[in-house]
Structures are given as structure tokens and as C-alpha cells.
Scaffold this active site. Structure first.
Site, PDB file in Angstrom:
ATOM      1  N   SER A 205      -9.621  -0.996   7.496  1.00  0.00           N
ATOM      2  CA  SER A 205      -9.074  -0.374   5.979  1.00  0.00           C
ATOM      3  C   SER A 205      -8.448  -1.541   5.280  1.00  0.00           C
ATOM      4  CB  SER A 205      -8.274   0.926   6.180  1.00  0.00           C
ATOM      5  OG  SER A 205      -8.962   2.105   6.059  1.00  0.00           O
TER       6      SER A 205
ATOM      7  N   LYS B 174       1.056  -1.236   0.092  1.00  0.00           N
ATOM      8  CA  LYS B 174      -0.004   0.066  -0.036  1.00  0.00           C
ATOM      9  C   LYS B 174       0.860   1.226   0.119  1.00  0.00           C
ATOM     10  CE  LYS B 174      -3.913   1.718   2.953  1.00  0.00           C
ATOM     11  NZ  LYS B 174      -4.534   1.563   3.925  1.00  0.00           N
TER      12      LYS B 174
ATOM     13  N   SER C   3      -9.744   1.724   3.283  1.00  0.00           N
ATOM     14  CA  SER C   3      -8.985   2.568   2.269  1.00  0.00           C
ATOM     15  C   SER C   3      -7.884   1.749   1.641  1.00  0.00           C
ATOM     16  CB  SER C   3      -8.226   3.599   3.119  1.00  0.00           C
ATOM     17  OG  SER C   3      -7.136   2.853   4.090  1.00  0.00           O
TER      18      SER C   3
END
Lengths: 105, 490
Positions: free
Chosen positions: B174, B75, B150
């Protein structure tokens, strides 16, 4: 203790924007006032609970401060630390004048 | 074998046995990214040259380890001393980190090949990956829908086989929520299990790094690699990493599964409640005892979370001031103007909204009414779990209230977006581990479009530092189901 406000005014939001160091235009201020008011109405739900004698919990785990011996360790080289600086002068980060006339302080 | 249509573990073993070269595997993933990333926007950037070089080093036995040659996505809020680390924000658009996050360094030390960085909601604040300065990620099951967030880029990349494994971060759901909406496994470990060094801070008492994978065993292997103490994160737990994979196939005997009425709401999509019912039946047929538990403060999780997380964020994001790194506005007239305009230009709308909410909750006169009250309720939420775990080994619940929603459906209504996290935030507030598993499918139609199959997630929550048992329980469910084997058609 101040009673939570159910609704935020544009003036209050302007004040919070200033504390947050965010330069917002009046339209944004007005929109945030409405949206944040909606969120505050929702969080007011917490007032339903009796929290007398409940200790605040800032952290879920039982953490304590971690210390190490005070021995010098290699640090980030100055040029690496300054590599992302928007503006540098010598081995410093450069910013507009802070003190005196024209500083905005 | 087709290296992109397998599991991380199978690929790892095939590379180790030299049935396939690491270079072949990495090349296959890079080709697949080239083919599908334009549509999905799962990756911000890839490191093809670097990855191929690493793969060759694996093939030459210069790089070894439990993940040798395995292509992994990370990420884009994890710092690397190569490439840029953007957090999907204009304020960090050109930021090159001078150091690498511990979790990423551990992956590389284990031989993993980092393919690239995945999209996220700006600074990991969001539940749809629509709040990205570099455009939304699309759900591989239906590209008109969000992948969740997210870690939406990580989940979409995993679901579309654009990586063999990925890591994300979970502050309020997330990892788990996008895993559920994309039909993959998403695991948030206990707070402190994985070092946060090099993870760009959102809410420091809640943030935790974890894997998104195809299977439970893959997640177990990745957690074994990335966990463990780190002198550069003083909140990182002192427990040494365990070999979670070694134990994952052992079923738990005398298993007690807790089910709380607060999570089986009438307002859930019926398919979600049905998936949980099926999981209950499955565990019962394995001989588990189903225990009714009470988590009375569940409904207070969202308001508590959105005060605690935004308060911490308002403090953490104060560092983006246009002085040391990141975007700086043109022609500042003074220092305050430099701060205020650099931040206003660099941060997206949701970041500003959350900084404002957090600043307000911490401001003089409101601190006790909002922030401190939220911290007290946080303790009540943790007590609920402590009590529940005295009578069960794990809690079974939905990950989300519904399958993936359509792009734009919730973007004008922050509060309805926040409600996405209703079943995930409490684990972060209490610091406990949680895993989302592929829990089945539902078919939806929208305005007469052809019926679309969408994945659903079920969630298992466990007591702190009980990852071994939680993974074994998750594996029991997975081995009795086939949901994780179904892939979207691209």
C-alpha cells in the site's frame, strides 16, 4: 481436517455473516457467495504445495512478549475515553439490554 | 525558490538557512492544495490554521529539528488528537482520536508541519483508492486513472507537489504500489522498524508505516525521524533509529543484485520488464554483479496474503461494534442487532468481503485447511528470501505488473484487484524492507484518446533491518537516472 469447499452456498455465507456480525440482505449474500467462491478457487492453489513438517509462521519476526514493571501509569481520562461514545450514561457506555427478555442473547 | 517545486531536503535546508520562511513554504503548499485538490481528491482535510501557526513557531525558532518547517501529509489511518481520523470509512466518519500516532508525534517533534490527512482505500484495504467512502483519488498523470492504493492520496499528493513529503502504511504493497503508479519513491521499512501505535490496525503482523517522497534521500531523512523503539508498541523493534541520510550517498562496493525469473513474467506489461532490464544494465555498469536467484513460492504470495491479512482483519475490525466509538445504527432492538446493523451500515463492500473471507478462514472446520496452511506457506516464502539473501545484497524486481489502470476498470472484480499486489505482498509476509523507485515511463492510449505518459516503478527488496544498505543501493539507481525529476503537468 475438513476439505476446503470450492464453492460457497448462500447458506454458508449467511452463517459467516452471522459470525461476522454483519446484517446483510439476500442480494448481498448471493453476490458475496459468488465473489468469495472465486477467491477460494484461487486460494486452493495453496493445496499444490506439500507443507508436511513446515511449522506455521504467524509472525515474520522473532518477537517475544514484552513486559514492564507493574506500576500504575496515567490512563486516558474517563471523559476522553467516552468522548466518542454514541451513547453514554454517567461514566459508562450505554447499550441495549443484554440479559433477560428482549436481549436477543 | 519555488517551495513546491523542490525536494524535501532542499526545502528543509532553505528554511533552516532562512532563505525562505516556513510560513511562505506552508502557504505555497496550502494554495496549491486549494488549486488542485478538487480535481485529485488527495486530501480528506487540511489543517491550515494549525499548520500556519506551527510555521510561525518555526520562523520564530520556537520549533526546531531536522524537519523544521517542512510541510508533510499523513495518511488518514494515522490517529491525531486534532481533526478527525476516518480511515475513509463511514463507520469512523466523526471519530476524534484522544491520542496521536507515534510516527506523527515524531514528525512534529522533528519540526514538521502537518498539512492534512490523505485519502486511502477504506481501512487501507484496496489497491486503487476507489474503496473510499469519500470518493476516489485521481492520478495526477492522468485523472481518468487510479493512483493505486491504499495510500493513493499520499502518492497523488506527493506526485502533484501538494506536500514536501508524506507517510502512508503498507500491509501488502500500500505504499510501494501507489508510489509506482504515481512516479514517486515509496518505502516500506522492515516490520517493526516504525512504531504502529496510533496506526489503525488492518493486519497487525503485516502493517508497517513508511514514507512516500520525491527522492531516496528524502525517504532516508523521514525514516530517521519516524523509526525507533516505542514502549506503546511491543512489536516495535528495539533498534535505535539511525541517521540513514548520512550514509545514503555512499555507493555499495562489491554489490550483488539478485534477479528472480518469477518476477519477470510474460504477463507483465512489456514496458515494466523493459524498466527492470534498464535497471539491470545500470547496476551492471556501476560494477555490480547480477545474480540469478530463485524465489519458487512467489506465485503463492497472493493466496497466502489474502488469507492471513483477512483473518487478522476480521479480528482487528471486530472492535467496530457501535458501542464505544464510531457509527451506531438507529433503534437497535437488542445488542446483536446493534452490532450487526451498525457494522453493515458503517462498513463498505470490500471491508465486508474481507471480514467474511477472514472469518470463514478462521471458522471451525476450515481453520486448518485455510488459515494454518497459509501460515505454513508464509514460512516457505520467508525461506525463499532467506536463501536468496545469502547470495545477493538486494533483489531487483518490478513493483507492479503494469502502469496505472483506469477508474472503474477493476472495481467489479475483487480477484483481479487483488492481483495488483502480486510483487509486493511477499515482502510483508516475510517482514523485509522494500522500496519502489521511479523506474521510467510508458505511453498509453485508450479508445483513441491522446497518448498519455504514465510512470512505472521498479522495486528493491533487502534483508530485515538492512535499510541503510537498501537506501544506498536505491540511491545508486536514482543518481544514475532522471525519472524522479519528471513531474506531471497539472
Amino acid at each position: 481436517m475438513t476439505k476446503p469447499d470450492a464453492k460457497l452456498t448462500d447458506e454458508q455465507v449467511q452463517h459467516v455473516a452471522k459470525l461476522s456480525r454483519l446484517d446483510l440482505d439476500p442480494d448481498q449474500i448471493h453476490r458475496f457467495a459468488q465473489q468469495l467462491s472465486d477467491v477460494l478457487v484461487h486460494v486452493a492453489k495453496l493445496n499444490e504445495l506439500d507443507v508436511t513438517n513446515v511449522e506455521p509462521m504467524a509472525h515474520a519476526m522473532d518477537v517475544t512478549n514484552v513486559m514492564r514493571d507493574d506500576e500504575p501509569q496515567p490512563a486516558l481520562p474517563v471523559d476522553d475515553a467516552l468522548a466518542n461514545a454514541p451513547q453514554r450514561f454517567d461514566s459508562f457506555f450505554q447499550v441495549p439490554k443484554v440479559l433477560g427478555e428482549g436481549s436477543g442473547a | 525558490m519555488n517551495p513546491t517545486q523542490t525536494t524535501l531536503l532542499e526545502l528543509r535546508d532553505a528554511i533552516a538557512a532562512k532563505k525562505i520562511s516556513a510560513k511562505q513554504a506552508v502557504t505555497a503548499y496550502l494554495d496549491r492544495i486549494d488549486q488542485h485538490n478538487n480535481t485529485l481528491n488527495a486530501y480528506h482535510e487540511t489543517y491550515a490554521d494549525r499548520a500556519l501557526q506551527r510555521a510561525q513557531d518555526v520562523d520564530a525558532d520556537k520549533v526546531t529539528g531536522p524537519l523544521a518547517g517542512v510541510p508533510i501529509a499523513i495518511k488518514d489511518n494515522l490517529a491525531t488528537d486534532w481533526g478527525v481520523t476516518t480511515c475513509s470509512s463511514k463507520i469512523l466518519e466523526n471519530f476524534r482520536s484522544p491520542y496521536t500516532a507515534t510516527a506523527v508525534a515524531k514528525l512534529e517533534a522533528a519540526g514538521a508541519v502537518i498539512l492534512g490527512k490523505t485519502n486511502l482505500d477504506e481501512f487501507a484495504m484496496g489497491s486503487s483508492t476507489e474503496n473510499s467512502a469519500f470518493g476516489p483519488t485521481r492520478n495526477p498523470w492522468d485523472t481518468h486513472r487510479v493512483p493505486g492504493g491504499s495510500s493513493g492520496g499520499a502518492a497523488a499528493a506527493m506526485a502533484a507537489d501538494l506536500c514536501a513529503g508524506s507517510i502512508g502504511s503498507d500491509t501488502g504493497g500500500s505504499i510501494r504500489q501507489p508510489a509506482a503508479l504515481c512516479g514517486v519513491v515509496g518505502f516500506k521499512p522492515t516490520y517493526g522498524r516504525v512504531s504502529r501505535f496510533g496506526l489503525v490496525a488492518f493486519a497487525s503482523s503485516l502493517d508497517q508505516i513508511g514514507p512516500l517522497t520525491r527522492t531516496v534521500s528524502d525517504a532516508a531523512l523521514m525514516l530517521s525521524v519516524i523509526s525507533g523503539p516505542d514502549e506503546r508498541d511491543s512489536t516495535c523493534a528495539s533498534q535505535q533509529p539511525r541517521d540513514y541520510l548520512a550514509e545514503v550517498d555512499q555507493p555499495v562496493s562489491g554489490l550483488r543484485i539478485g534477479v528472480a525469473k518469477q518476477y519477470i513474467s510474460d504477463t507483465n506489461d512489456p514496458a515494466v520488464n523493459q524498466a527492470v532490464d534498464e535497471a539491470i544494465n545500470m547496476f551492471r555498469s556501476c560494477g555490480a554483479q547480477i545474480v540469478e536467484i530463485d524465489l519458487p513460492h512467489t506465485q503463492y504470495g497472493i493466496p497466502t496474503y489474502y488469507l492471513v491479512a483477512t483473518a487478522e482483519a476480521s479480528s482487528n475490525l471486530a472492535r467496530y461494534d457501535g458501542v464505544r466509538y464510531g457509527r451506531r445504527c438507529d433503534d437497535p432492538k437488542d445488542l446483536i442487532d446493534l452490532y450487526s446493523r451498525s457494522r453493515a451500515e458503517g462498513f463498505g463492500e470490500e471491508i465486508k468481503r474481507r471480514i467474511m473471507l477472514g472469518t470463514y478462514a478462521l471458522s471451525s472446520g476450515y481453520y486448518d485447511a485455510y488459515y494454518v496452511r497459509a501460515l505454513k506457506v508464509r514460512r516457505l516464502i520467508k525461506r525463499d528470501f532467506d536463501l536468496a539473501f545469502s547470495s545477493c545484497d538486494a533483489i531487483l524486481c518490478p513493483t507492479t505488473t503494469a502502469p496505472a489502470f483506469r477508474l472503474g476498470e477493476k472495481s467489479d472484480d475483487p480477484l483481479s484487484m487483488y492481483m495488483n499486489d502480486v510483487y509486493t505482498v511477499n515482502a510483508n509476509l516475510a517482514g523485509i524492507p522494500g522500496i519502489s523507485l521511479p523506474g521510467g515511463f510508458t505511453t498509453v492510449t485508450h479508445n483513441g484518446t491522446p497518448p498519455q505518459k504514465l510512470p512505472l516503478g521498479i522495486q528493491l527488496l533487502g534483508p530485515v533491518f538492512e535499510e541503510t544498505k537498501l537506501l544506498r543501493i536505491a540511491r545508486m539507481y536514482e543518481s544514475a537516472t532522471t525519472h524522479h525529476q519528471v513531474r506531471p503537468s497539472l
